[in-house]
Scaffold this active site. Structure first.
Site, short mmCIF file in Angstrom:
data_model
loop_
_atom_site.label_atom_id
_atom_site.label_comp_id
_atom_site.label_asym_id
_atom_site.label_seq_id
_atom_site.Cartn_x
_atom_site.Cartn_y
_atom_site.Cartn_z
N ASN A 79 1.26 -5.60 -18.96
CA ASN A 79 1.73 -6.12 -17.67
C ASN A 79 1.57 -7.64 -17.62
O ASN A 79 2.50 -8.37 -17.25
CB ASN A 79 0.94 -5.51 -16.51
CG ASN A 79 0.97 -4.00 -16.54
OD1 ASN A 79 1.85 -3.42 -17.15
ND2 ASN A 79 0.01 -3.37 -15.89
N ASP A 80 0.37 -8.09 -17.99
CA ASP A 80 0.15 -9.54 -17.97
C ASP A 80 0.73 -10.21 -19.21
O ASP A 80 1.19 -11.35 -19.13
CB ASP A 80 -1.35 -9.84 -17.86
CG ASP A 80 -1.81 -9.74 -16.42
OD1 ASP A 80 -1.12 -10.30 -15.55
OD2 ASP A 80 -2.82 -9.09 -16.15
N HIS A 129 0.82 -1.21 0.00
CA HIS A 129 0.00 0.00 0.00
C HIS A 129 0.86 1.26 0.00
O HIS A 129 0.54 2.25 -0.64
CB HIS A 129 -0.88 0.03 1.26
CG HIS A 129 -2.05 -0.89 1.14
ND1 HIS A 129 -2.66 -1.45 2.23
CD2 HIS A 129 -2.72 -1.34 0.07
CE1 HIS A 129 -3.66 -2.20 1.81
NE2 HIS A 129 -3.72 -2.15 0.51
N ARG A 161 -13.52 -1.61 -17.27
CA ARG A 161 -13.14 -3.02 -17.37
C ARG A 161 -13.93 -3.82 -16.34
O ARG A 161 -14.05 -3.42 -15.19
CB ARG A 161 -11.63 -3.19 -17.10
CG ARG A 161 -11.21 -4.65 -17.24
CD ARG A 161 -9.73 -4.84 -17.16
NE ARG A 161 -9.24 -4.67 -15.80
CZ ARG A 161 -7.96 -4.74 -15.47
NH1 ARG A 161 -7.06 -4.94 -16.40
NH2 ARG A 161 -7.58 -4.60 -14.22
N ARG A 221 4.74 -11.36 -12.06
CA ARG A 221 4.99 -9.91 -12.00
C ARG A 221 5.07 -9.37 -10.58
O ARG A 221 5.47 -8.22 -10.37
CB ARG A 221 3.93 -9.15 -12.81
CG ARG A 221 2.52 -9.31 -12.29
CD ARG A 221 1.48 -8.80 -13.28
NE ARG A 221 0.98 -7.48 -12.94
CZ ARG A 221 -0.15 -6.97 -13.42
NH1 ARG A 221 -0.89 -7.68 -14.27
NH2 ARG A 221 -0.56 -5.80 -13.07
N CYS A 281 -2.77 -0.42 -22.59
CA CYS A 281 -3.12 0.15 -21.29
C CYS A 281 -2.24 -0.39 -20.15
O CYS A 281 -2.45 -0.07 -18.99
CB CYS A 281 -4.60 -0.07 -20.97
SG CYS A 281 -5.02 -1.80 -20.77
N ARG A 325 -10.11 0.15 -13.49
CA ARG A 325 -9.92 -1.18 -12.89
C ARG A 325 -10.99 -1.38 -11.79
O ARG A 325 -10.73 -1.11 -10.62
CB ARG A 325 -8.53 -1.29 -12.27
CG ARG A 325 -7.38 -1.32 -13.27
CD ARG A 325 -6.04 -1.41 -12.53
NE ARG A 325 -4.98 -1.92 -13.37
CZ ARG A 325 -4.01 -1.17 -13.89
NH1 ARG A 325 -3.97 0.12 -13.67
NH2 ARG A 325 -3.06 -1.74 -14.62
N GLU A 372 -3.96 -9.85 -23.34
CA GLU A 372 -2.93 -9.94 -22.30
C GLU A 372 -2.49 -11.38 -22.06
O GLU A 372 -1.68 -11.65 -21.18
CB GLU A 372 -3.40 -9.28 -21.00
CG GLU A 372 -4.78 -9.67 -20.52
CD GLU A 372 -5.23 -8.88 -19.29
OE1 GLU A 372 -4.42 -8.16 -18.68
OE2 GLU A 372 -6.41 -9.01 -18.94
C1 PEP Z 1 -2.19 -5.35 -17.82
O1 PEP Z 1 -2.15 -6.54 -17.53
O2 PEP Z 1 -1.32 -4.80 -18.51
C2 PEP Z 1 -3.28 -4.48 -17.34
C3 PEP Z 1 -3.43 -3.26 -17.77
O3 PEP Z 1 -4.09 -4.99 -16.38
P1 PEP Z 1 -3.67 -5.18 -14.86
O4 PEP Z 1 -2.37 -4.47 -14.64
O5 PEP Z 1 -4.79 -4.61 -14.07
O6 PEP Z 1 -3.56 -6.66 -14.73
MG MG Z 2 -3.87 -7.48 -16.70
#
Ligand code: PEP
Ligand code: MG
Length: 579
Positions: free
Chosen positions: A465-466, A196, A339, A476, A513, A303, A442
């Protein structure tokens, strides 16, 4: 003596100033046995301390809800209120005072250890980190018991130097005080990048480094410090040469930042005239204001799972509807991409713990997360779909579905959206019948088989990210493999570039994103791949816009096409730097 320490960089920028130590080994408490006749009095003393702590937290809660306070903070303060109200912690302490006649402080530390040990058993990193919240609540009560209420004193500084907080760990409730005290930055010994504290640092936009391990025992109050929040470095007692260099860098950075504000109203356009849309990622409805302040073209990623966290009851359809409508209203005629619930893996919601998706799975990131969870819980999913549809009557809302990999998942989702529409027609609710539905790319399988996405959906958004996590098999959230989490791996770039090109070939809007979209070092690379829609945290938007305004898109397309032929990250990195 000059020395430096390294940790995890969680919030960029440079702070130079004097150390202000907080959290003074509070957990090393006196331990003694009470006389039998003193136990009742000790119980009263303990209950009073709990009541005072609870009053302090309630006061912080009202501070956290003032306009301008970071949106995440009220959720964290709520969590601390809940921990304190939970009898697991306090009843155990009372029993130790009554039965074993331990003094209140000693009883509190023993009971804390018991609870924290249970948290160590969790496989989920996010949940394991929550034990720090329990420690912080216990520290608050101990400070009151010991008559040392902690307030960060306003100190006189004769120079422009920052006040740098050095702590074993910081609670979000502590961090909220930084706003009014003009804290320049902070370093902590504990905390991962998903803690946090890290999240709050980013939302306050002050330099911060966590996970330093030994900073607090090695540093003394008033030591001169430099925090380099971009590189994750802390320099203690720097010599005059280093100090002068960092002062120069800090001034340059500040100048850069203030210049950037001028770009709020500037058109996001490349030198050769291509318009580029810049959208904002938000976690809570309150964040929408910041998106507007930086001049975002819309919200590219809301999100929604954050609405479901830190609470015992799920938000019902009406509560969700109000949340989504409020973002739509804030954004006016701008696009809002909502989302659907991406719960699971490191994102846990207490209220969903006993449902299928939140059982402790052997590989939660590969388990029943996001759309998989929603399709397994159709009633819960339908409530969210109805809420989003109802909100679509009040703005330009579109719906984004996370973690799709199979054609039948797309089919099932679309069928449920149709069902939600039928239900709303029956209950005479208004909604936008033409609301667009998009899918996140993703999972590598999705990027490699885009056909069903292109045929059935209205837009795509690439979650890098994923996509990186699943392409490279790197968790991650796991610090031990963080050095292998590589956005420039040729396999990752190939998947991103192919997705952008395939979507554009059929005229389908496509955005990125994930965090890559907000990294100004990668803006030109993504532009060169043909990307014209970026979505990122509002704090990153102007720097990315600046890169766009300095870019020649057609020239970049040629250079990036060559980079995409390379098959080693290092070589790719060298070429990307040259862009
Ligand atoms: C991602 O996976 O890049 C994404 C934008 O979603 P999150 O980071 O919420 O998994
Ligand atoms: Mg993701």
């Amino acid at each position: 003596m000059t020395f430096s320490l390294h940790g995890q960089a969680v919030s960029g920028g440079i702070a130079i100033g004097r150390a202000h130590l907080v959290s003074h080994a509070i957990l090393e408490v006196a331990q003694y046995q009470l006389r039998e006749r003193d136990a009742a009095g000790e119980l009263v003393r303990f209950d009073k301390a709990v009541a005072t702590a609870s009053a302090e937290l309630n006061a912080l809660r009202s501070e956290a809800s003032v306009p301008g306070a970071p949106a995440e903070l009220s959720a964290f303060v709520d969590l601390h209120v809940m921990i304190l109200a939970d009898p697991t912690l306090t009843d155990g302490v009372r029993e130790l005072i009554r039965e074993r006649r331990c003094n209140a402080e000693w009883a509190m530390v023993q009971q804390m250890q018991l609870v924290v040990d249970q948290f160590d058993e969790f496989e989920d990193a996010y949940l394991r980190e929550r034990k720090q919240d329990i420690v912080q609540v216990v520290e608050r009560v101990l400070r009151i018991l010991q008559g040392k209420p902690r307030k960060l004193a306003k100190r006189k500084t004769t120079t422009d130097d920052d006040l740098i907080v050095v702590a074993n760990d910081l609670s979000p409730a502590d961090t909220i005080q930084f706003k009014s005290l003009k804290i320049g930055g902070f370093v902590t010994d504990l905390g991962g990048t998903t803690s946090h504290t890290a999240i709050v640092a980013r939302s306050l936009a002050i330099p911060a480094v966590v996970g330093m391990q030994h900073a607090r025992p090695l540093i003394q109050d008033d030591d001169l410090l430099i925090v380099d929040g971009t590189r994750g470095v802390l320099i203690v007692d720097p010599d005059s040469g280093v100090l002068a260099e960092y002062r120069l860098r800090k001034t340059a950075l500040e100048l850069e930042r203030s210049k950037l504000k001028r770009l709020v109203t500037a058109r996001s356009r490349t030198l050769d005239g291509d318009d580029v849309e810049l959208h904002a990622n938000i976690e809570l409805p309150q964040d929408a204001e910041r998106a507007k302040e930086v001049g975002a073209d819309g919200v590219g990623l809301f999100r929604t799972e954050f609405l479901f966290m830190n609470r015992d009851e799920l938000p019902d359809e009406d509560e969700q509807f109000e949340a989504y409508r409020s973002v739509a209203k804030t954004l006016g005629d701008k696009l809002v991409t909502i989302r659907t619930l991406d719960i699971g893996a490191e994102k846990e919601a207490r209220a969903l713990r006993n449902r299928a998706g939140n059982r402790s799975a052997p590989n939660p990131a590969l388990g029943l997360r996001a759309i998989r969870f929603c399709l397994a819980e159709p009633q819960l999913f339908l409530a969210q779909l109805r809420a989003i549809l109802r909100a679509s009557h009040y703005g330009r809302i579109r719906l984004l579905v996370p973690m799709l990999a199979h054609a039948h998942e797309i089919e099932q989702t679309l069928a449920l959206i149709e069902l939600a529409k039928t239900q709303l027609r029956e209950s005479r609710h208004k909604f936008d019948d033409g609301m667009q539905v998009g899918g996140m790319i993703e999972i590598p399988a999705a990027a490699l088989t885009l056909g069903p996405f292109l045929r059935r959906l209205d837009f795509l958004s690439i979650g890098t990210n994923d996509l990186i996590q699943y392409t490279l098999a790197i968790d991650r959230t796991d610090g031990s493999v963080a050095h292998l989490y590589d956005p420039l791996h040729p396999a990752v770039l190939k998947l991103i570039a192919q997705t952008i090109q395939s979507a554009q070939r059929v005229g389908m809007p496509v955005a990125v994103c994930g965090e890559m979209a907000g990294d100004p070092k990668l803006t030109k690379l993504l532009l060169g791949m043909g990307l014209r829609q970026f979505s990122m945290h509002p704090a990153q938007l102007l720097e990315v816009k600046q890169q766009i305004m300095m870019a020649d898109a057609s020239q970049l397309a040629v250079r990036v096409a060559k980079i995409l032929k390379l098959d080693e990250s290092d070589k790719i990195g060298e070429q990307v730097d040259k862009l």
